[in-house]
Design an enzyme around this catalytic site. Structure first.
Site, PDB file in Angstrom:
ATOM      1  CD  GLU A 206      28.782  25.857  -2.223  1.00 44.67           C
ATOM      2  OE1 GLU A 206      29.878  25.687  -3.089  1.00 44.67           O
ATOM      3  OE2 GLU A 206      28.255  25.474  -1.556  1.00 44.67           O
ATOM      4  CB  SER A 483     -28.066  -8.084 -11.078  1.00 39.92           C
ATOM      5  OG  SER A 483     -28.801  -8.850 -10.318  1.00 39.92           O
TER       6      SER A 483
END
Length: 851
Positions: A206, A483
């Protein structure tokens, strides 16, 4: 002859002329005036321009320094599991350790010379850990550990770093993140943690003059301009500093204004900061991919996104691939365009070779490697979205939303990945089976929660389907609990002292008149009336009529208060149907209630977070146990025994196959028309709740035993369980009781059971069988006593006869009357008196001991 010089021909300057005009009183001509004004204006323009330029430079300088020295990024909060703690004697299977290393993406290696590698051989592991920072004062260094596992236990452990505690931790698993509004994600790394080959690859490709230029490269710009004019490939000529400025401060517009700003800001940036500071920011800022709507920024996160490994563990060819993506993440996407990505990677490697950063041999080895990009990245998408959702809810109650998204917090949760995987697999397997049963069960859904009973730490959670939609059934689904409330009706009965575990409860038909004028007649699921049955049987078999009759005796309000005491904060309707669970609660609510019983009566709020650490390593929150006594220990002890009866002899008896010595406890739950199936229960180290049903609340045709219990059993069967061993309170003692009456009994009587009883509420009556046996025993004891007395008298008489043979008869008689029989009578009398006194004062205690 002399001539007078002509004035018109004399060379006079403008200033002289002006002076002369002033002297002579003449005005300058218009051209001279215009020249003077233009000069002055030009001077003003130059000055104003310089001021504007200075202001522009000052403004840009402030923009640069403010962001560069302030908060550079909105760092998402990351959420982690608990770490894996290794120590000698710890319970751990090789399968679980393999799963943990796989989740962390450790690689099998013969020489384990790098972090994130391990070697396994015959139950022996050598693991090169990565190290981990939990907080500023709690840091695990990178180390090599050697452990041996035998019979699911760690039998030996060694490490290259000393440990005062004898515990070695393997780092936690990342379970998700809380992301900023811009949807940027990154792992910020210091320059010291960036591999040098990656830096070499970046600069070679780069910006080869990075360490020489001052932010802008005129040579690079000229080369790019010439190449573009010649019709070559488009080149930008931007330095790494300019690229950072564009990404960090500016837009990506291709305008001269933006390029000028970019160049100026690049020069200013280089004036203020070092090359390493600029490079470090670039490496963490650059966009290198897209994960759905979330951008992957920085090389640290990109390594995880493409290879599921930390950046420092990547090969040089993998690092080169990441560098190559900087030119265009979409065009060179290795998952969509592998050929382009391969060419670009090789170009980067060629640049490294050209600049002397690698040799020919390294280059050839690297270009021969495949891309090795993982198909599915582990970052971004949460592995455990339901658990992460619960963590977020807990965080939002303690933190501002912006802090969670932008401050880089690290959240260490209570999640145990081993337990979570067990939950995932169990639910997936059992739901698949249940969905094939009928058309009613085809759209079946489930929720599962599991926590540590003592600490309240949530270890696993499932509340959604394959894709998380935001609706978490584990906390959002409010369904009738059926229950599951029955144990707390009987808890109230036991606490009152009117009942014990062997007392009878009435399972006869009952009709209740409601406030609206209607009546309610509950029925048992089997349609049979069982009459008077033992309390433990009524609970174990889940008889509805018995629960209602017992509940009515103490009132609906008493049950409501009991539920509030057990942690339910919601308003509960006081309808009689509450006795059969007609109240809508979430699985999380039920987990909290059963946690109390599993923890010996102590209520500890369910938590999902251990600690929260800020970006500087300071601990902002540390979860402390907010434990409170909720149920008396003796009442809880009896309730626990009753719940164990459900497993021993009731609707959950199939759980005995997990281990009869585990003393598991729990309760099935089924609602009207079989719309919901529940099971809640616990071992010594896990309390877990399972719900199964349909989102549209239509009947599923499954009970708690046939719908939820298989999931609970499968899940718990995948874990290492410890037995339920609640500490017996001093106010509890064990007695033989007649099952069905609660009266005192004897082990040899039919139906007698040895049960825990509240010391303050001991039975006062005994069964007929026990009374008869007691009377027989008392008669036998009385006869033994009489025989003992007869033998004592006979022996004494013989002793006296022997004395009398060698003494005068008068003396003998006198002594005999005075000290012989008189003394015996006194002793005998004293003995009888003492026996009588003891018998009168402690008769009930002696009877209890006998029973």
């Amino acid at each position: 002859m002399h001539h007078k010089p002509s004035l018109a021909k004399s060379p006079i300057s403008k200033s002289s002329a002006s002076s002369l005009n002033t002297f002579t009183g003449k005005t300058p001509n218009p051209e001279q005036q215009r020249g003077s004004v233009l000069g002055f204006l030009l001077l003003i323009i130059i000055i104003v321009g310089m001021v504007i330029l200075a202001m522009y430079l000052i403004k840009q300088d402030r923009v640069i320094t403010a962001k560069f020295e302030g908060k550079r990024w909105n760092i998402p909060a990351k959420v982690y599991s608990q770490p894996l703690e290794l120590y000698q004697g710890a319970t751990l299977t090789t399968k679980n350790l393999d799963s943990w290393l796989e989740m962390l993406n450790y690689k099998s290696s013969s020489n384990y010379d790098r972090t994130g590698t391990y070697n396994k051989s015959s139950g022996q592991y050598v693991i090169h850990t990565r190290g981990f920072q939990y907080s500023a004062s709690d840091v695990d260094p990178e180390q090599v550990i050697k452990i041996k596992i035998q019979d699911s236990k760690i039998t030996s452990i060694q490490s290259t770093q000393p440990s005062d505690t004898g515990i070695v931790r393997i780092e936690p698993v990342t379970i998700g993140g809380i992301y900023p509004d811009n949807n940027e994600d990154r792992i910020v790394l210091p320059i010291s943690e960036i591999p040098q080959p990656l830096i070499d690859a970046l600069i070679s490709t780069e910006d080869r003059g990075f360490y020489q230029h001052k932010g802008v490269s005129l040579k690079g710009i000229g080369r790019a301009f010439y190449n573009n004019l010649q019709g070559g490939s488009m080149q930008g000529g931007s330095t790494i500093t300019q690229q950072l400025v564009k990404n960090f401060y500016l837009s990506s517009d291709r305008t001269l204004k933006r390029k000028a700003n970019e160049a100026v800001m690049a020069l200013l940036l280089e004036m203020h900061y070092s090359k390493d500071e600029i490079l470090q920011t670039y490496l963490n800022e650059i966009n290198l991919g897209q994960n759905g709507n979330r951008s992957i920024n920085g090389f640290g996160l990109a390594a995880q996104f493409y290879f599921n490994q930390p950046l420092k563990e990547l090969r040089i060819d993998q690092q080169a691939l990441l560098v190559g993506l900087a030119k265009g993440t979409s065009y060179y996407n290795p998952r969509r365009n592998p050929e382009r990505a391969l060419d670009r990677r090789n170009t980067v490697l060629a640049n490294m070779l050209a600049t002397g950063k690698i040799d020919q041999e390294t280059y050839e080895e690297a270009i021969a490697k495949p891309l090795d990009v993982v198909e599915k990245p582990s970052v971004g998408k949460s592995r455990f979205p339901d658990f992460l959702d619960i963590v977020k809810r807990e965080l939002q109650s303690n933190y501002h939303p912006e802090d969670l998204k932008n401050e880089g917090l690290r959240v260490f949760s209570t999640l145990d990945p081993i337990a979570q995987f067990a939950a995932d697999n169990a639910v997936q397997k059992q739901l698949s089976v249940l969905r094939k049963k009928s058309s009613k069960t085809k759209p079946l859904q489930a929720a599962l929660l599991s926590a540590n009973p003592a600490s309240g730490e949530l270890v696993a959670a499932i509340g959604s389907g394959s894709e998380f939609t935001g609706f978490n059934r584990a906390v959002d689904a409010k369904r009738q609990v059926g229950s599951l409330l029955k144990p707390f009706i009987y808890m109230t009965a036991l606490e009152s002292g009117k009942y014990n575990l062997a007392s009878s409860v009435n399972d006869s038909p009952v009709t209740l008149n409601l406030s609206d004028g209607s009546s309610w007649t509950p029925k048992n699921y089997d349609g049979v009336d069982h009459g008077y049955v033992p309390l433990t049987t009524a609970l174990a078999k889940s008889y509805n009529q018995a629960a209602v009759n017992t509940g009515v005796e103490f009132g609906v309000g008493t049950l409501v208060n009991q539920m509030h005491r057990l942690g339910i904060n919601e308003k509960i309707p006081t309808y009689p149907s509450l006795f059969l669970g007609s109240v809508e609660l979430s699985p999380m609510d039920m987990l909290g209630m059963y946690q109390v019983v599993a923890a010996g009566g102590f209520r500890t709020p369910i938590i999902s977070i251990r600690t929260v650490v800020d970006d500087r390593g300071s601990i902002l929150q540390r979860s402390g146990f907010d434990t409170k006594r909720s149920v008396p220990p003796d009442v809880n002890y009896l309730t626990n025994y009753a719940l164990q009866e459900v497993v021993r002899n009731g609707t959950a008896s199939s759980l005995k196959s997990l281990g009869s010595d585990l003393n598991l406890a729990g309760k099935t739950g089924t609602t009207n028309d079989y719309r919901d199936a529940w099971f809640a229960g616990y071992s010594g180290n896990y309390v877990s709740v399972v719900w199964v049903g349909r989102d549209d609340n239509k009947p599923i045709g499954l009970s708690g035993g046939s719908g939820a219990l298989p999931l609970w059993k499968d899940f718990m069967g995948r874990l290492r369980l410890t037995p339920v061993e609640l500490v017996q309170p001093d106010s509890v003692e064990w007695l033989w009781l007649e099952n069905g009456t609660g009266k005192l009994s004897h082990e040899s009587c039919p139906g007698a059971r040895y049960l825990p009883v509240l010391s303050r509420s001991l039975p006062e009556d005994a069964s007929d069988c026990a009374l008869e046996l007691y009377q027989q025993e008392q008669s036998r004891q009385q006869m033994r006593w009489l025989n003992d007395q007869r033998k004592a008298l006979l022996n004494r008489s013989r002793e006296l006869d022997s004395v009398q043979e060698g003494m005068p008869s008068g003396a003998s008689n006198g002594e005999n009357n005075e000290g012989g029989m008189g003394s015996q009578n006194d002793e005998g009398g004293a003995s009888n008196n003492n026996n009588s006194e003891n018998s009168g004062d402690t008769w009930y205690d002696k009877a209890l001991e006998w029973f």
